[in-house]
Design a protein around this motif. Structure first.
Motif, PDB file in Angstrom:
ATOM      1  N   THR A 346       0.730  -1.144   0.016  1.00  0.00           N
ATOM      2  CA  THR A 346      -0.029  -0.054   0.044  1.00  0.00           C
ATOM      3  C   THR A 346       0.897   1.261  -0.182  1.00  0.00           C
ATOM      4  N   ALA A 347       1.558   1.227   0.845  1.00  0.00           N
ATOM      5  CA  ALA A 347       2.322   2.477   1.259  1.00  0.00           C
ATOM      6  C   ALA A 347       3.390   2.566  -0.077  1.00  0.00           C
ATOM      7  N   CYS A 348       4.077   1.655  -0.548  1.00  0.00           N
ATOM      8  CA  CYS A 348       5.042   1.727  -1.738  1.00  0.00           C
ATOM      9  C   CYS A 348       4.346   1.291  -2.861  1.00  0.00           C
ATOM     10  N   ARG A 349       3.070   1.517  -3.303  1.00  0.00           N
ATOM     11  CA  ARG A 349       2.464   0.951  -4.365  1.00  0.00           C
ATOM     12  C   ARG A 349       2.896   1.834  -5.628  1.00  0.00           C
ATOM     13  N   SER A 350       3.158   3.276  -5.233  1.00  0.00           N
ATOM     14  CA  SER A 350       3.290   4.073  -6.500  1.00  0.00           C
ATOM     15  C   SER A 350       4.845   3.967  -6.945  1.00  0.00           C
ATOM     16  N   LEU A 351       5.679   3.244  -6.146  1.00  0.00           N
ATOM     17  CA  LEU A 351       7.172   2.887  -6.527  1.00  0.00           C
ATOM     18  C   LEU A 351       7.264   1.721  -7.458  1.00  0.00           C
ATOM     19  N   ARG A 352       6.391   0.855  -7.335  1.00  0.00           N
ATOM     20  CA  ARG A 352       6.551  -0.357  -8.154  1.00  0.00           C
ATOM     21  C   ARG A 352       6.279  -0.159  -9.634  1.00  0.00           C
ATOM     22  N   PRO A 353       7.378  -0.622 -10.491  1.00  0.00           N
ATOM     23  CA  PRO A 353       7.311  -0.148 -11.877  1.00  0.00           C
ATOM     24  C   PRO A 353       6.688  -1.201 -12.588  1.00  0.00           C
ATOM     25  N   THR A 354       6.208  -0.796 -13.690  1.00  0.00           N
ATOM     26  CA  THR A 354       5.216  -1.574 -14.605  1.00  0.00           C
ATOM     27  C   THR A 354       5.862  -1.940 -16.023  1.00  0.00           C
ATOM     28  N   HIS A 355       5.440  -3.129 -16.725  1.00  0.00           N
ATOM     29  CA  HIS A 355       6.094  -3.087 -18.047  1.00  0.00           C
ATOM     30  C   HIS A 355       4.768  -3.303 -18.949  1.00  0.00           C
TER      31      HIS A 355
END
Length: 452
Positions: A346-355
């Motif tokens: 939750t707190a680090c959701r925005s940091l997870r990269p996508t492909h």
């Protein structure tokens, strides 16, 4: 209802063959697949006095001609309950095999034991392939449910096979096992009451023959629906698990409650906080499994998709459940493994990269969080959020979050997400806390998984 069922009716009762046909007709559109031999094929056995249909017990009655029948209304009621069940085929619960799992207790009057049956059949030569052929004389349903159509087999490391069922089906089978246990208990109570009120008779005399006739068949005994599990109303709040678990009759008492989380399935285990030692509440096997991470080692968690339910879909229910522990509620936090998972998911959701993916973008790799130290040394405890198995080999470590910062973030999020839970938390809300909090206790009973 089809015409083939109508001729079997006699004063509200229908024959077992007609009941099989009626069961298939009424559940044709159910999300849970049902079996055609629910009343006449193993493990159903009419002579024991009942047949299981989902989580419903249907009494069997022996007619004057020796033919067994069942009440049509009970079959319809069981079908209606089954038709109301929704199934998410992606929400799976592992049902075996488990290495080092505790041996299941055998109760001869409660023969369903569905986990044991499924594991036993799948371990036989031929496994799922042989089971799928539905060999003559072999059971292919449990409580009227054709579980093979829902079974998912996964292979890990190319060698070890594991078996999974949708959570809704697991809850149904757990409810069936619970209903059967209650039925057996009620039957024992009736027999004991009958024996206590009968006058003593000389062996072989008329009194004994009359008693034998009264006990002649389970179908002749008076019966009624078994008592439904009662809702849990914080009866065990504030009690220590180490004390309560040693008291005789605790497991039997737990089985009398409904699950405190989903409130539908019967409770099976007593969930407790391993960090503070307090009992939370009785829960069903399904909710107890949902609370586990995919992997929990001494200081490492794989953050799986199930956390979407824990922290998004069913957030309020789970936060309320976790804060049944006075220690967590007073400190307005979660046990360290849960807090670590929340921080990563939750707190680090925005940091997870996508492909890039065929339909938009997909999150990168596998999310994992580990920590150094423990909640007992908050100044030195550090959470590390990382991505494993990235296709490009990049961005392995996403963030390092100190424990105290993670706790503060959680408190802010809790106030916004579940204000009622946050309002009941805080050091001024609970008295009698332990002088020192206890470290997380690993549960070694099942392949690195832990209950916490």
């Amino acid at each position: 209802m089809s015409e083939r069922v109508m001729p079997g009716r006699t004063d509200g009762l229908i024959t077992l063959g007609a009941a099989d046909a009626l069961w298939v007709d009424l559940t044709a559109g159910s999300a849970v697949p049902t079996a055609a031999g629910a009343f006449t094929c193993s493990p159903a056995h009419a002579r024991v006095g009942y047949v299981l249909l989902g989580g419903h017990v249907v009494a069997t009655v022996r007619m004057s001609g020796g033919q067994w029948s069942v009440p049509e209304g009970e079959v319809r009621r069981a079908a209606a309950e089954l038709n109301a069940v929704g199934v998410d085929r992606r929400d799976l619960v592992r049902i075996g095999p488990f290495r080092g799992a505790p041996r299941e207790e055998v109760d001869e009057e409660t023969p369903l034991r569905w986990r044991r049956r499924i594991t036993g059949e799948l371990r036989e030569p031929g496994g799922p392939e042989r089971a799928a052929r539905r060999d003559v004389g072999r059971s292919y349903h449990l409580a009227g449910i054709d579980w093979r159509q829902m079974l998912v087999e996964q292979t890990r490391d190319g060698t070890q096979r594991t078996w999974w069922l949708p959570r809704a089906v697991v809850r149904l089978l757990d409810a069936a096992e619970h209903a059967e246990a209650r039925w057996a208990q009620a039957s024992r109570t009736r027999r004991a009451g009958t024996a206590a009120t009968e006058p003593p008779a000389h062996p072989g005399g008329p009194g004994r023959r009359r008693s034998a006739r009264r006990r002649g068949s389970a179908g002749d005994e008076p019966r009624g629906p078994t008592a439904a599990p009662r809702p849990y109303n914080a009866e065990l709040e504030g009690q220590l698990y180490s004390v309560l678990s040693k008291k005789p009759g605790t497991s039997r008492k737990v089985a009398g409650w409904a699950c405190a989380v989903c409130r539908t399935a019967p409770a099976a285990v007593l969930d407790h906080c391993h960090e503070h030692g307090y009992v939370r509440a009785p829960v069903c096997q399904s909710c107890n499994t949902l609370e586990r991470p995919d992997h929990l080692y001494s200081n490492d968690i794989r953050v799986a998709n199930r956390y979407t339910r824990l922290f998004h879909t069913d957030t309020d229910a789970w936060l309320r459940h976790w804060h049944r522990c006075p220690g967590c509620r007073a400190r307005t936090t979660l046990p360290l493994p849960h807090l670590a998972a929340w921080t990563a998911h939750t707190a680090c959701r925005s940091l997870r990269p996508t492909h890039r993916a065929p339909r938009g973008r997909t999150p990168c790799g596998v999310l994992r969080v580990s920590w150094t130290g423990s909640q007992n040394t908050p100044r030195s405890c550090l959470l590390t959020v990382a991505v494993d198995c990235c296709p490009s080999g990049e961005h392995r470590v996403l963030a390092r979050v100190p424990y105290r910062e993670a706790v503060e973030r959680f408190r802010v999020w809790l106030t916004e997400t579940a204000p009622a839970v946050a309002a009941a938390a805080g050091p001024d809300r609970v008295d009698g806390l332990p002088a020192q909090s206890r470290p997380v206790i690993a549960d070694t009973s099942g392949e690195g998984l832990a209950l916490f």
